[in-house]
Design a protein around this motif. Structure first.
Motif, PDB file in Angstrom:
ATOM      1  N   TYR A   8      85.040  37.996  89.422  1.00  0.00           N
ATOM      2  CA  TYR A   8      85.015  39.297  88.754  1.00  0.00           C
ATOM      3  C   TYR A   8      86.071  39.271  87.673  1.00  0.00           C
ATOM      4  CZ  TYR A   8      85.161  44.443  88.400  1.00  0.00           C
ATOM      5  OH  TYR A   8      85.104  45.739  87.962  1.00  0.00           O
ATOM      6  N   GLY A   9      85.681  39.514  86.434  1.00  0.00           N
ATOM      7  CA  GLY A   9      86.649  39.523  85.330  1.00  0.00           C
ATOM      8  C   GLY A   9      87.358  38.191  85.150  1.00  0.00           C
ATOM      9  N   GLY A  10      86.671  37.090  85.501  1.00  0.00           N
ATOM     10  CA  GLY A  10      87.263  35.771  85.359  1.00  0.00           C
ATOM     11  C   GLY A  10      88.219  35.392  86.471  1.00  0.00           C
ATOM     12  N   PRO A  57      77.108  49.659  86.693  1.00  0.00           N
ATOM     13  CA  PRO A  57      76.167  48.916  85.851  1.00  0.00           C
ATOM     14  C   PRO A  57      76.876  48.261  84.662  1.00  0.00           C
ATOM     15  CG  PRO A  57      75.259  51.059  86.413  1.00  0.00           C
ATOM     16  CD  PRO A  57      76.693  51.062  86.881  1.00  0.00           C
ATOM     17  N   GLY A  58      76.470  47.036  84.357  1.00  0.00           N
ATOM     18  CA  GLY A  58      77.003  46.337  83.191  1.00  0.00           C
ATOM     19  C   GLY A  58      78.258  45.531  83.435  1.00  0.00           C
ATOM     20  N   ILE A  59      78.819  45.589  84.640  1.00  0.00           N
ATOM     21  CA  ILE A  59      80.022  44.817  84.943  1.00  0.00           C
ATOM     22  C   ILE A  59      79.604  43.543  85.675  1.00  0.00           C
ATOM     23  CG2 ILE A  59      82.193  44.753  86.216  1.00  0.00           C
ATOM     24  CD1 ILE A  59      82.389  47.779  85.834  1.00  0.00           C
ATOM     25  N   PRO A  60      79.898  42.365  85.110  1.00  0.00           N
ATOM     26  CA  PRO A  60      79.506  41.103  85.755  1.00  0.00           C
ATOM     27  C   PRO A  60      80.183  40.928  87.111  1.00  0.00           C
ATOM     28  CG  PRO A  60      80.177  40.729  83.485  1.00  0.00           C
ATOM     29  CD  PRO A  60      80.547  42.144  83.823  1.00  0.00           C
ATOM     30  N   PHE A  61      79.416  40.451  88.074  1.00  0.00           N
ATOM     31  CA  PHE A  61      79.870  40.309  89.452  1.00  0.00           C
ATOM     32  C   PHE A  61      79.105  39.137  90.051  1.00  0.00           C
ATOM     33  CE2 PHE A  61      79.615  41.256  93.960  1.00  0.00           C
ATOM     34  CZ  PHE A  61      80.815  41.864  94.263  1.00  0.00           C
ATOM     35  N   ALA A  62      79.795  38.093  90.490  1.00  0.00           N
ATOM     36  CA  ALA A  62      79.133  36.923  91.072  1.00  0.00           C
ATOM     37  C   ALA A  62      79.701  36.643  92.454  1.00  0.00           C
ATOM     38  CB  ALA A  62      79.343  35.703  90.176  1.00  0.00           C
ATOM     39  N   MET A  63      78.845  36.137  93.355  1.00  0.00           N
ATOM     40  CA  MET A  63      79.266  35.799  94.719  1.00  0.00           C
ATOM     41  C   MET A  63      78.964  34.339  94.999  1.00  0.00           C
ATOM     42  SD  MET A  63      77.984  39.100  96.864  1.00  0.00           S
ATOM     43  CE  MET A  63      76.315  39.028  96.236  1.00  0.00           C
TER      44      MET A  63
END
Length: 87
Positions: A8-10, A57-63
């Motif tokens: 999240y946020g790098g 919405p629109g905020i990048p989030f990876a798992m």
């Protein structure tokens, strides 16, 4: 207990004792609600340090599912300190 890493946020964060599917359901519900939602995660490496990620919405989030060298999920049973928050 398993661990899921979150990017999240790098930066990298983690949640223990949760499956990717349960986190996906939490994020989906947060986004569908249309209201800002703060997810409590771990930001510490080796000890639990709270961090709160804004889910909207629109905020990048990876798992990422953390696996051990043998391909099994990593066991992180650390006295139950991991977050079990749900919507």
């Amino acid at each position: 207990m398993t661990r899921v890493d979150i990017v999240y946020g790098g930066q990298q964060y983690s949640l223990g004792g949760r499956s990717i599917e349960s986190i996906q359901a939490e994020v989906d519900a947060a986004v569908l609600s249309g209201a800002p939602y703060w997810m409590r995660v771990n930001s510490g490496g080796g000890r639990f340090e709270d961090a709160f990620l804004l889910i909207a919405p629109g905020i990048p989030f990876a798992m990422l599912r953390v696996k051990g060298d043998n391909g099994d999920d990593i066991d992180l049973d650390v006295d139950g300190v991991f977050n079990q928050d749900v919507l």
